[in-house]
Design a protein around this motif. Sequence first.
Motif, PDB file in Angstrom:
ATOM      1  N   SER A 180      17.974  -6.613 -33.200  1.00 54.80           N
ATOM      2  CA  SER A 180      19.159  -7.461 -33.080  1.00 54.80           C
ATOM      3  C   SER A 180      20.423  -6.637 -32.885  1.00 54.80           C
ATOM      4  N   HIS A 193       8.561   3.026 -32.991  1.00 56.01           N
ATOM      5  CA  HIS A 193       8.837   1.611 -33.232  1.00 56.01           C
ATOM      6  C   HIS A 193       7.572   0.817 -33.508  1.00 56.01           C
ATOM      7  N   SER A 246      24.154  -9.925 -19.964  1.00 55.01           N
ATOM      8  CA  SER A 246      23.337 -10.549 -21.008  1.00 55.01           C
ATOM      9  C   SER A 246      23.991 -11.862 -21.427  1.00 55.01           C
ATOM     10  N   ARG A 286      14.897  -9.191 -21.937  1.00 60.60           N
ATOM     11  CA  ARG A 286      13.704  -9.533 -22.720  1.00 60.60           C
ATOM     12  C   ARG A 286      13.892  -9.341 -24.223  1.00 60.60           C
ATOM     13  N   SER A 287      15.033  -8.802 -24.647  1.00 62.18           N
ATOM     14  CA  SER A 287      15.237  -8.498 -26.065  1.00 62.18           C
ATOM     15  C   SER A 287      15.999  -9.620 -26.761  1.00 62.18           C
ATOM     16  N   THR A 313      11.337  -5.905 -29.118  1.00 63.34           N
ATOM     17  CA  THR A 313      12.215  -7.024 -28.780  1.00 63.34           C
ATOM     18  C   THR A 313      12.828  -7.675 -30.009  1.00 63.34           C
ATOM     19  N   ARG A 314      12.380  -7.289 -31.198  1.00 61.81           N
ATOM     20  CA  ARG A 314      12.922  -7.861 -32.426  1.00 61.81           C
ATOM     21  C   ARG A 314      14.257  -7.232 -32.813  1.00 61.81           C
ATOM     22  N   LEU A 373      18.676  -8.875 -28.715  1.00 64.07           N
ATOM     23  CA  LEU A 373      19.880  -8.187 -29.165  1.00 64.07           C
ATOM     24  C   LEU A 373      21.059  -9.137 -29.260  1.00 64.07           C
ATOM     25  N   LEU A 421      15.993  -4.576 -20.319  1.00 58.60           N
ATOM     26  CA  LEU A 421      15.842  -4.620 -21.779  1.00 58.60           C
ATOM     27  C   LEU A 421      16.659  -5.767 -22.358  1.00 58.60           C
TER      28      LEU A 421
END
Length: 497
Positions: A272, A240, A314, A292-293, A269-270, A295, A289
């Motif tokens: 989606s 990544h 989330s 901090r992401s 973290t980019r 998504l 995850l």
Amino acid sequence: MDISELPPEMMEKIFEYLTFRERILASHTCKLWHELIFCPKFCKRLFLYMRSSKDIVEKPFAREMLARCSNMVILRSNFEDHELSLLKDYMNGAPLELLKIRATKCVAKRIVETVLEVVPGLKTLHLTVLGHTKKCADEVIRITHQKLEYAVLNGYGNYAIECRNLTVLESDQMNEEMIRSIRCLQDQLQILQLFGGYTFHHRAAMRAAYNVLTHYHWDRLRELKLSTSPTSTDNLETTHEHMPSLQKLSLHLHGSVHTFTGNEVGAATRLSELTLEKYRIDTDSFNKLLTRSALKRISLLNCLCWSVEVPLKSAYIKSLTLRPMYQNLLPLFPSLEELDLQSIGKTNVLHTLLQICEYYPDLERLILRQNGMMRPTPNSTNVTARNSFSLLNKLDKLKALHVHRIDLTGIDWTTCEGSNVEYIHLTGCSIEGTGSEKLVQSFKNLRKLYLDHCYLQQPRVTDGLRSLMRDCQISFNPSPFRRTGCRRDWGDLIPFS
């Protein structure tokens, strides 16, 4: 007034209401009608199938159709030299944009080498090589084209790609030629999908592919789909780092069970969209995850939760696909707008729908696939026992409902009168004529109903439905099965209340 006196633009709009077979019959009327019916706009949507030599030599308008169609499918087991020469002559300069070829390796190689050089405008190529013959085992199929943008290469083939505008590549075959081609395409690929069986040869090739993905920069890559092994995810974080534009990641696990914690994607973290298949999820680590992401969409297919008592959480997830359910505990995604439940017939459907109403107040689209083992209880005083769909009344924002291959016979649709659903799509469902009438009458806000390959005890019931609901657009795609007096043809349907 004679229709021939109308302006050509108006006649084209009239012909758009005809089916393909009706347009073919009408095209024999006169030369004017023929030109209008087979206009470029219509031919752009038309798929021309070529299965035998008769499609080239004996059929009328063969040259004209080959010269006009934008989409072509070739399904041939053999091609003679004179047939290839004739095909090349007919297609020379044709406005072909999409070509699908399904043939043995020798035949596919000859077609590709013959056709690609005479169709300069080709944008998409689907190539499936059948069988594995020793005669052509080591031959390489070279795909050379200046404008090709999308390539799907499957089957027993050694592919060498030389396309400077190619941005999308999908393949289930990994070998030295393919890996070398991928290496040369690193500066232009935006979507890369490498998947398929996981034999010993495939494992070795995938290791080589991972080396290419890990040691080179992929600045334009936005989507990546991979078949993985339990050890290959160890290098994902390094991978990544070389993909700064990666937005969608899909991992399909082969081999033994492996735990996915979320640390494998590192600082990505980019992302989606994330799809995991056959993984075991470490819920505690995965929630970190999600925190901090960025998504917005998650698909968990045949995944298991490591900590069943700890749900996924989330506040940002908008779309969720599950197969199967996390036992009896749904993820806590309060912002969820789209939910796709796949193959969860062994779960408690009533309990599941109750959780959906409680957890997802902003849900706008719900897809149910092969769900439920409950049967309605007509004499029950409990509304949800008579029809679990009545729970959808609690979802004020729900606008679209998709139901796939579920037995809807005997459902009391009157309990759904409070629903705000505007669009219902039934695919492969069993429903009686009276039930379909009550369905359109009960959903007061219904504006579109699509019966797609549904088993109707009254096949022509759609005429009656249209008379009942003038404001509702009703589409009907008839089932290929005919009523035989028994339900044997639809024995694999799962009943639902």
